[in-house]
Design an enzyme around this catalytic site. Structure first.
Site, mmCIF file in Angstrom:
data_model
loop_
_atom_site.group_PDB
_atom_site.id
_atom_site.type_symbol
_atom_site.label_atom_id
_atom_site.label_comp_id
_atom_site.label_asym_id
_atom_site.label_seq_id
_atom_site.Cartn_x
_atom_site.Cartn_y
_atom_site.Cartn_z
ATOM 1 N N ASP A 156 56.009 48.399 41.005
ATOM 2 C CA ASP A 156 55.107 49.418 40.716
ATOM 3 C C ASP A 156 55.056 49.552 39.363
ATOM 4 O OD1 ASP A 156 53.374 51.280 41.146
ATOM 5 O OD2 ASP A 156 54.851 52.972 41.534
ATOM 6 N N SER A 157 54.224 50.263 38.843
ATOM 7 C CA SER A 157 53.787 50.511 37.437
ATOM 8 C C SER A 157 55.108 51.557 37.250
ATOM 9 C CB SER A 157 52.602 51.151 37.148
ATOM 10 O OG SER A 157 52.359 52.328 37.981
ATOM 11 N N TYR A 185 49.052 51.805 35.179
ATOM 12 C CA TYR A 185 48.005 50.857 35.261
ATOM 13 C C TYR A 185 46.678 51.247 35.403
ATOM 14 C CZ TYR A 185 51.873 47.444 35.844
ATOM 15 O OH TYR A 185 52.806 46.517 35.481
ATOM 16 N N GLY A 186 46.416 52.263 36.074
ATOM 17 C CA GLY A 186 44.833 52.843 36.312
ATOM 18 C C GLY A 186 44.061 52.790 35.090
ATOM 19 N N CYS A 203 51.670 49.258 44.365
ATOM 20 C CA CYS A 203 50.792 50.153 43.479
ATOM 21 C C CYS A 203 49.449 49.776 43.853
ATOM 22 C CB CYS A 203 51.232 49.310 41.907
ATOM 23 S SG CYS A 203 50.043 49.763 40.799
ATOM 24 N N ASN A 204 48.985 50.777 44.022
ATOM 25 C CA ASN A 204 47.446 50.633 44.343
ATOM 26 C C ASN A 204 46.386 49.945 43.160
ATOM 27 O OD1 ASN A 204 46.616 52.456 46.880
ATOM 28 N ND2 ASN A 204 48.483 53.332 46.021
ATOM 29 N N THR A 205 46.746 50.061 42.157
ATOM 30 C CA THR A 205 45.907 49.381 41.302
ATOM 31 C C THR A 205 46.171 48.065 41.102
ATOM 32 O OG1 THR A 205 45.888 51.440 39.700
ATOM 33 C CG2 THR A 205 45.234 49.490 38.589
ATOM 34 N N GLU A 251 56.017 64.276 40.681
ATOM 35 C CA GLU A 251 56.936 63.836 39.917
ATOM 36 C C GLU A 251 57.540 65.149 39.278
ATOM 37 O OE1 GLU A 251 55.902 61.221 36.756
ATOM 38 O OE2 GLU A 251 55.085 59.604 38.192
ATOM 39 N N CYS A 284 47.865 56.864 47.469
ATOM 40 C CA CYS A 284 48.645 56.884 46.159
ATOM 41 C C CYS A 284 50.030 57.047 46.785
ATOM 42 C CB CYS A 284 48.132 57.989 45.026
ATOM 43 S SG CYS A 284 49.393 57.951 43.680
ATOM 44 N N THR A 285 50.954 56.100 46.059
ATOM 45 C CA THR A 285 52.076 56.155 46.634
ATOM 46 C C THR A 285 53.071 57.493 46.273
ATOM 47 O OG1 THR A 285 52.872 54.749 44.542
ATOM 48 C CG2 THR A 285 52.573 53.524 46.460
ATOM 49 N N HIS A 286 52.310 58.169 45.541
ATOM 50 C CA HIS A 286 52.889 59.500 45.178
ATOM 51 C C HIS A 286 52.707 60.518 46.293
ATOM 52 C CE1 HIS A 286 53.628 57.827 41.141
ATOM 53 N NE2 HIS A 286 54.086 59.080 40.603
#
Length: 272
Positions: free
Chosen positions: A10-11, A42-43, A73-75, A152, A184-186
């Protein structure tokens, strides 16, 4: 080959929610995780740059003898999955297709909401994936940019989180949405607040959970699962100093990460 590890990247820290679900489903498997913390986010990058980053990271992980790669990572899933699949001799799994597939299977009204970062929503990656699976499904999207810093910071169950959720998600139920993809992974860290906001009759699709199921299905179908009863080991790498990653990552993984090592992807290019 079953004894090789699962590679995940992931980023930053968000992909740890995917790792957490993989460990839950496949506790016997070794994993190697790389967070590209020196180049996050990355977005804001061009697709060409994201593809280049993804190929560099894939090379790092493949050199460590992985049997499957998860693009957590979605992006990167939207931009680089095709390039990675073409170039790598192992299966590659992104986070978008599994979530889209579950959403299509779950919706009763034919109206699916997708929430994500501005970059993911702008890419229309989930909408395109859902439409490929069922062109009749209506996709309604919402960008929820504050959810990432809230996750976060650990502000996942307070009034700030609830106010943000109400502000972003107001109107989705009124539009007939009965299924929402956490794009989104968050966002799994905010699942409780999101669920309270949209109501219990709206199903939340966690792409992390669906990705873990997909990984398990692929490894099982190819005879690549380690024997049940084994205990997997987990290794973590980052491209910047590990301190911030460890602080936030412990919260994302729901425990202690253990040792996290900083690596240089440029130096890795020289490694045979």
């Amino acid at each position: 080959m079953p004894w090789k590890a699962i590679g995940i990247f992931d980023s930053g820290v968000g992909g740890l929610t995917v790792l957490k679900e993989i460990i839950k489903v496949l506790p016997q498997e070794d994993t190697i995780y790389l967070g590209d913390t020196a180049r996050v986010p990355y977005g804001t990058k061009s697709p060409e740059t994201v593809i280049r980053y993804s190929l560099e990271i894939a090379s790092f992980l493949v050199k460590r003898d992985i049997k499957l790669l998860v693009v957590a990572c979605n992006t990167a899933s939207a931009a680089s999955l095709e390039a990675l699949t073409e170039r790598l001799p192992i299966p590659v799994v992104g986070v978008i297709e599994p979530g889209a597939r579950r959403a299509v299977a779950t919706t009763r009204t034919g109206k699916v909401g997708v929430i994500g970062t501005e970059g993911t929503i702008r890419s229309s990656a989930y909408a395109k994936a859902i439409k490929r699976l069922n062109p009749e499904v209506e996709v309604i999207t919402r960008a929820c940019p504050l959810f990432v810093p809230l996750a976060e910071e650990g502000w996942t169950d307070n009034e700030v989180a609830r106010l943000s959720a109400r502000t972003y998600l107001a109107g989705l139920r009124e539009q007939g949405v009965d299924t929402i993809v956490l794009g989104c992974t968050h966002y799994p860290l905010l699942k409780r607040v999101i669920g309270e906001t949209v109501g219990e009759d709206v199903r939340l699709v966690d792409s992390a959970e669906e990705t873990a199921r997909t990984v398990a299905d692929i490894l099982r179908s190819r005879g690549l699962l380690r024997p049940e009863g084994e205990q997997g080991n987990h290794h973590f790498f980052v491209t910047d100093v590990p301190a911030g990653f460890i602080r936030v990552g412990n919260r994302f993984i729901g425990g202690r990460l253990g040792d996290v090592y900083q690596v240089s992807l440029d130096a890795e290019k020289e490694r045979p």
